[in-house]
Design a protein around this motif. Sequence first.
Motif, PDB file in Angstrom:
ATOM      1  N   VAL A 150      39.284 -43.384   4.287  1.00 29.77           N
ATOM      2  CA  VAL A 150      40.166 -43.100   5.426  1.00 29.77           C
ATOM      3  C   VAL A 150      40.747 -41.700   5.312  1.00 29.77           C
ATOM      4  CG1 VAL A 150      42.346 -43.749   6.536  1.00 29.77           C
ATOM      5  CG2 VAL A 150      40.721 -45.526   5.827  1.00 29.77           C
ATOM      6  N   THR A 151      41.229 -41.365   4.134  1.00 30.28           N
ATOM      7  CA  THR A 151      41.827 -40.045   3.922  1.00 30.28           C
ATOM      8  C   THR A 151      40.810 -38.937   4.149  1.00 30.28           C
ATOM      9  OG1 THR A 151      43.357 -41.004   2.300  1.00 30.28           O
ATOM     10  CG2 THR A 151      43.087 -38.609   2.269  1.00 30.28           C
ATOM     11  N   ALA A 152      39.600 -39.129   3.627  1.00 28.67           N
ATOM     12  CA  ALA A 152      38.550 -38.115   3.792  1.00 28.67           C
ATOM     13  C   ALA A 152      38.191 -37.920   5.257  1.00 28.67           C
ATOM     14  CB  ALA A 152      37.313 -38.525   2.994  1.00 28.67           C
ATOM     15  N   LEU A 153      38.087 -39.013   6.009  1.00 26.61           N
ATOM     16  CA  LEU A 153      37.755 -38.901   7.428  1.00 26.61           C
ATOM     17  C   LEU A 153      38.857 -38.196   8.209  1.00 26.61           C
ATOM     18  CD1 LEU A 153      36.155 -42.430   8.022  1.00 26.61           C
ATOM     19  CD2 LEU A 153      34.967 -40.218   8.040  1.00 26.61           C
ATOM     20  N   LEU A 154      40.097 -38.478   7.872  1.00 25.81           N
ATOM     21  CA  LEU A 154      41.207 -37.801   8.552  1.00 25.81           C
ATOM     22  C   LEU A 154      41.220 -36.306   8.212  1.00 25.81           C
ATOM     23  CD1 LEU A 154      44.074 -40.431   8.111  1.00 25.81           C
ATOM     24  CD2 LEU A 154      42.830 -39.871  10.210  1.00 25.81           C
ATOM     25  N   ALA A 155      40.942 -35.971   6.964  1.00 23.43           N
ATOM     26  CA  ALA A 155      40.894 -34.562   6.582  1.00 23.43           C
ATOM     27  C   ALA A 155      39.752 -33.847   7.292  1.00 23.43           C
ATOM     28  CB  ALA A 155      40.747 -34.444   5.062  1.00 23.43           C
ATOM     29  N   LEU A 156      38.607 -34.495   7.400  1.00 22.14           N
ATOM     30  CA  LEU A 156      37.483 -33.900   8.129  1.00 22.14           C
ATOM     31  C   LEU A 156      37.825 -33.706   9.606  1.00 22.14           C
ATOM     32  CD1 LEU A 156      34.440 -35.788   6.563  1.00 22.14           C
ATOM     33  CD2 LEU A 156      34.980 -33.352   6.339  1.00 22.14           C
ATOM     34  N   ALA A 157      38.549 -34.684  10.176  1.00 23.65           N
ATOM     35  CA  ALA A 157      38.979 -34.544  11.573  1.00 23.65           C
ATOM     36  C   ALA A 157      39.899 -33.344  11.737  1.00 23.65           C
ATOM     37  CB  ALA A 157      39.679 -35.822  12.031  1.00 23.65           C
ATOM     38  N   ALA A 158      40.805 -33.167  10.790  1.00 24.81           N
ATOM     39  CA  ALA A 158      41.709 -32.018  10.853  1.00 24.81           C
ATOM     40  C   ALA A 158      40.933 -30.709  10.767  1.00 24.81           C
ATOM     41  CB  ALA A 158      42.742 -32.109   9.729  1.00 24.81           C
ATOM     42  N   LEU A 159      39.916 -30.665   9.918  1.00 23.06           N
ATOM     43  CA  LEU A 159      39.082 -29.470   9.802  1.00 23.06           C
ATOM     44  C   LEU A 159      38.343 -29.189  11.112  1.00 23.06           C
ATOM     45  CD1 LEU A 159      37.593 -29.891   6.210  1.00 23.06           C
ATOM     46  CD2 LEU A 159      39.159 -28.084   6.985  1.00 23.06           C
ATOM     47  N   CYS A 160      37.845 -30.243  11.734  1.00 22.28           N
ATOM     48  CA  CYS A 160      37.132 -30.072  13.003  1.00 22.28           C
ATOM     49  C   CYS A 160      38.067 -29.537  14.090  1.00 22.28           C
ATOM     50  CB  CYS A 160      36.509 -31.386  13.446  1.00 22.28           C
ATOM     51  SG  CYS A 160      35.038 -31.861  12.513  1.00 22.28           S
ATOM     52  N   LEU A 161      39.307 -30.006  14.097  1.00 20.52           N
ATOM     53  CA  LEU A 161      40.257 -29.504  15.091  1.00 20.52           C
ATOM     54  C   LEU A 161      40.580 -28.035  14.847  1.00 20.52           C
ATOM     55  CD1 LEU A 161      42.722 -32.513  15.447  1.00 20.52           C
ATOM     56  CD2 LEU A 161      41.185 -31.612  17.197  1.00 20.52           C
ATOM     57  N   GLY A 162      40.525 -27.632  13.581  1.00 22.48           N
ATOM     58  CA  GLY A 162      40.836 -26.251  13.270  1.00 22.48           C
ATOM     59  C   GLY A 162      39.666 -25.299  13.459  1.00 22.48           C
ATOM     60  N   PHE A 163      38.462 -25.807  13.168  1.00 22.88           N
ATOM     61  CA  PHE A 163      37.298 -24.916  13.160  1.00 22.88           C
ATOM     62  C   PHE A 163      36.150 -25.403  14.041  1.00 22.88           C
ATOM     63  CE2 PHE A 163      39.526 -24.623   9.079  1.00 22.88           C
ATOM     64  CZ  PHE A 163      39.832 -23.276   9.053  1.00 22.88           C
ATOM     65  N   GLY A 164      36.300 -26.573  14.686  1.00 20.11           N
ATOM     66  CA  GLY A 164      35.292 -27.108  15.591  1.00 20.11           C
ATOM     67  C   GLY A 164      34.167 -27.806  14.842  1.00 20.11           C
ATOM     68  N   PRO A 165      33.375 -28.614  15.578  1.00 29.07           N
ATOM     69  CA  PRO A 165      33.508 -28.929  17.006  1.00 29.07           C
ATOM     70  C   PRO A 165      34.633 -29.931  17.270  1.00 29.07           C
ATOM     71  CG  PRO A 165      31.670 -30.131  16.077  1.00 29.07           C
ATOM     72  CD  PRO A 165      32.182 -29.251  14.974  1.00 29.07           C
ATOM     73  N   ARG A 166      35.435 -29.644  18.264  1.00 30.57           N
ATOM     74  CA  ARG A 166      36.620 -30.446  18.549  1.00 30.57           C
ATOM     75  C   ARG A 166      36.303 -31.906  18.897  1.00 30.57           C
ATOM     76  NH1 ARG A 166      41.920 -29.460  19.736  1.00 30.57           N
ATOM     77  NH2 ARG A 166      42.941 -30.988  21.103  1.00 30.57           N
ATOM     78  N   PRO A 167      35.300 -32.205  19.750  1.00 27.89           N
ATOM     79  CA  PRO A 167      35.039 -33.618  20.081  1.00 27.89           C
ATOM     80  C   PRO A 167      34.720 -34.478  18.853  1.00 27.89           C
ATOM     81  CG  PRO A 167      33.925 -32.189  21.636  1.00 27.89           C
ATOM     82  CD  PRO A 167      34.425 -31.303  20.532  1.00 27.89           C
ATOM     83  N   LEU A 168      34.128 -33.872  17.827  1.00 33.18           N
ATOM     84  CA  LEU A 168      33.810 -34.634  16.618  1.00 33.18           C
ATOM     85  C   LEU A 168      35.074 -35.131  15.931  1.00 33.18           C
ATOM     86  CD1 LEU A 168      31.747 -35.681  14.589  1.00 33.18           C
ATOM     87  CD2 LEU A 168      31.777 -33.417  13.486  1.00 33.18           C
ATOM     88  N   ALA A 169      36.172 -34.397  16.094  1.00 34.71           N
ATOM     89  CA  ALA A 169      37.426 -34.807  15.459  1.00 34.71           C
ATOM     90  C   ALA A 169      37.865 -36.173  15.957  1.00 34.71           C
ATOM     91  CB  ALA A 169      38.513 -33.769  15.735  1.00 34.71           C
ATOM     92  N   LEU A 170      37.766 -36.412  17.250  1.00 31.11           N
ATOM     93  CA  LEU A 170      38.180 -37.701  17.802  1.00 31.11           C
ATOM     94  C   LEU A 170      37.297 -38.817  17.270  1.00 31.11           C
ATOM     95  CD1 LEU A 170      39.986 -39.325  19.677  1.00 31.11           C
ATOM     96  CD2 LEU A 170      38.472 -38.730  21.575  1.00 31.11           C
TER      97      LEU A 170
END
Length: 214
Positions: free
Chosen positions: A93-113
Amino acid sequence: MQRLPLSVLLVAVLLAALAGFVDAIAFSAFAGFFASFMSGNTTRLGVAIASGLQAELHTAISLILAFVSGVMGGAIAARAGGVRGREAVMLLVTALLALAALCLGFGPRPLALVLLAGAMGAENAVFSRNGEVRVGLTYMTGTLVRFGQRLADALMGVGPRAGWWRELLFWGGFLFGTLGGAGAFQLAGDGAVWIAAVLAGLLTLLVARMPADE
């Protein structure tokens, strides 16, 4: 929710609060889509099909598939982790949330959701035994149904007088989390997902301190 020791219940409430925190961020950042509330996303899917809204249709399908994939990943982590299965799930769970945060910062944004939905699906495996989920951490409809049933039983004298309070506490934890998530998003924007990742990491440490048989 199965009857749980008080210490385990309190950890479950904190995990429900994390789910509410993440769901509020997803709702705020992605035009009303949810990370954990698949009933809402399924409703949006049906409306999108009926209305011919292709973008919303694709988003809703992606989130539902991501959530189910997260549930599967959490179940695999729980089984593979053995006596440390809960920690394995929370690390996922923690790893997925961190990856989502990275995607929001550096893209692709839709992958974060999609990653947020996967994380929330995985979280439900924290309290599982023999492949069966003991406590659903990310959806409150069933919790409110049980609250109403147990309150009715208490009023009619056919059940424990205080049998409803655990369900109310669990729902309150989720609500508190949504308030925190909405506030964090207003203050930090997309950076609020990093806060969620940090909170998940702290909860991983807390889960690790729980006896394996609880």
